[in-house]
Design a protein around this motif. Sequence first.
Motif, short mmCIF file in Angstrom:
data_model
loop_
_atom_site.label_atom_id
_atom_site.label_comp_id
_atom_site.label_asym_id
_atom_site.label_seq_id
_atom_site.Cartn_x
_atom_site.Cartn_y
_atom_site.Cartn_z
N ILE A 195 0.83 -1.20 0.00
CA ILE A 195 0.00 0.00 0.00
C ILE A 195 0.86 1.25 0.00
CG2 ILE A 195 -1.64 1.34 1.38
CD1 ILE A 195 -2.87 -1.36 2.27
N ALA A 196 1.97 1.22 0.74
CA ALA A 196 2.82 2.40 0.91
C ALA A 196 3.70 2.71 -0.29
CB ALA A 196 3.71 2.23 2.15
N GLN A 197 3.87 1.78 -1.19
CA GLN A 197 4.72 2.03 -2.36
C GLN A 197 4.19 3.25 -3.12
OE1 GLN A 197 4.77 -1.67 -4.53
NE2 GLN A 197 6.46 -2.45 -3.33
N GLY A 198 5.08 4.17 -3.35
CA GLY A 198 4.70 5.37 -4.09
C GLY A 198 4.06 6.46 -3.25
N ARG A 199 3.90 6.22 -1.95
CA ARG A 199 3.33 7.22 -1.05
C ARG A 199 4.42 7.93 -0.28
NH1 ARG A 199 -0.52 4.94 3.12
NH2 ARG A 199 -0.22 7.04 3.84
N LYS A 200 4.06 9.08 0.24
CA LYS A 200 4.98 9.81 1.11
C LYS A 200 5.07 9.09 2.45
CE LYS A 200 6.08 14.40 2.64
NZ LYS A 200 5.78 15.79 2.58
N SER A 201 6.23 9.12 3.04
CA SER A 201 6.49 8.46 4.30
C SER A 201 5.55 8.93 5.40
CB SER A 201 7.94 8.73 4.71
OG SER A 201 8.15 8.31 6.03
N ARG A 202 5.13 8.01 6.25
CA ARG A 202 4.25 8.32 7.38
C ARG A 202 5.07 8.85 8.55
NH1 ARG A 202 1.09 9.98 10.87
NH2 ARG A 202 0.15 8.61 12.37
N ILE A 203 6.16 8.21 8.88
CA ILE A 203 6.91 8.55 10.08
C ILE A 203 7.84 9.72 9.83
CG2 ILE A 203 8.58 7.70 11.77
CD1 ILE A 203 7.37 4.91 11.37
N SER A 204 8.68 9.60 8.86
CA SER A 204 9.63 10.66 8.58
C SER A 204 10.20 10.48 7.18
CB SER A 204 10.75 10.64 9.61
OG SER A 204 11.74 11.57 9.24
N ALA A 205 10.32 11.57 6.48
CA ALA A 205 10.87 11.51 5.13
C ALA A 205 12.35 11.12 5.15
CB ALA A 205 10.69 12.86 4.44
N CYS A 206 13.01 11.26 6.28
CA CYS A 206 14.44 10.96 6.34
C CYS A 206 14.71 9.48 6.62
CB CYS A 206 15.13 11.84 7.38
SG CYS A 206 14.74 11.42 9.08
N LEU A 207 13.69 8.69 6.90
CA LEU A 207 13.89 7.28 7.20
C LEU A 207 13.51 6.40 6.01
CD1 LEU A 207 12.46 6.91 10.83
CD2 LEU A 207 14.84 7.18 10.13
N SER A 208 14.30 5.37 5.78
CA SER A 208 13.97 4.37 4.77
C SER A 208 12.78 3.54 5.27
CB SER A 208 15.17 3.47 4.52
OG SER A 208 15.40 2.66 5.66
N TRP A 209 12.19 2.78 4.37
CA TRP A 209 11.07 1.92 4.77
C TRP A 209 11.51 0.94 5.86
CZ3 TRP A 209 6.08 1.71 4.89
CH2 TRP A 209 5.42 0.51 5.13
N GLU A 210 12.70 0.37 5.73
CA GLU A 210 13.20 -0.58 6.73
C GLU A 210 13.35 0.09 8.10
OE1 GLU A 210 14.57 -0.19 3.66
OE2 GLU A 210 13.78 -2.03 2.82
N ASP A 211 13.83 1.33 8.09
CA ASP A 211 13.95 2.07 9.35
C ASP A 211 12.57 2.40 9.92
OD1 ASP A 211 16.71 1.97 9.35
OD2 ASP A 211 16.95 3.98 8.50
N GLN A 212 11.63 2.71 9.05
CA GLN A 212 10.27 3.00 9.51
C GLN A 212 9.66 1.77 10.18
OE1 GLN A 212 7.65 5.13 6.75
NE2 GLN A 212 9.48 5.65 5.58
N LEU A 213 9.95 0.59 9.63
CA LEU A 213 9.46 -0.66 10.24
C LEU A 213 10.03 -0.82 11.64
CD1 LEU A 213 9.82 -3.19 7.27
CD2 LEU A 213 7.73 -2.09 8.11
N VAL A 214 11.34 -0.66 11.76
CA VAL A 214 11.99 -0.81 13.06
C VAL A 214 11.46 0.24 14.03
CG1 VAL A 214 14.20 -0.65 14.29
CG2 VAL A 214 14.07 -1.89 12.12
N HIS A 215 11.31 1.46 13.56
CA HIS A 215 10.80 2.54 14.41
C HIS A 215 9.39 2.21 14.92
CE1 HIS A 215 9.27 6.53 15.51
NE2 HIS A 215 10.54 6.87 15.70
#
Length: 150
Positions: free
Chosen positions: A80-100
Amino acid sequence: MPDPLSRTSASTAGFAEYIEKYSGNIYMLSRLLLGQGAEAEEAAVKSFTELYEPYLRTGCDAQSFSLQAYRECIRCCSRIAQGRKSRISACLSWEDQLVHALRYGLRLSLTDISLILRMNLPELKAQIRQMREQLAAHEAETPTASLSVG
């Protein structure tokens, strides 16, 4: 001859118990990754829908089911998130967002996160350290508004 329907209904009841037990965390994870709204709810529902048939075929214990549920939720959210703006922070990769989301949103242990993401603990700890540094640097760059009474 054993009744095959009784096995299915017992499995369905077990699956319903797992849904009741884990739906809160799975929905929260989808909200952390996708934001509030229909997409998060869709991801949470889809996660359990995708797990239903495999569960009926093989069954599993609570620990295995929870790992599968988190992984399926992450997979659904990722699509769902592919192609969307980051939810948590634009400075984090998807993998970092998962861990966060898993560490600071759901407050899961490092051991649980390493099992969910299939990472070893030293690698996970290094990723968390790097993620914290990125967030701190990003926060330092972001201007803060100050109000003063004149």
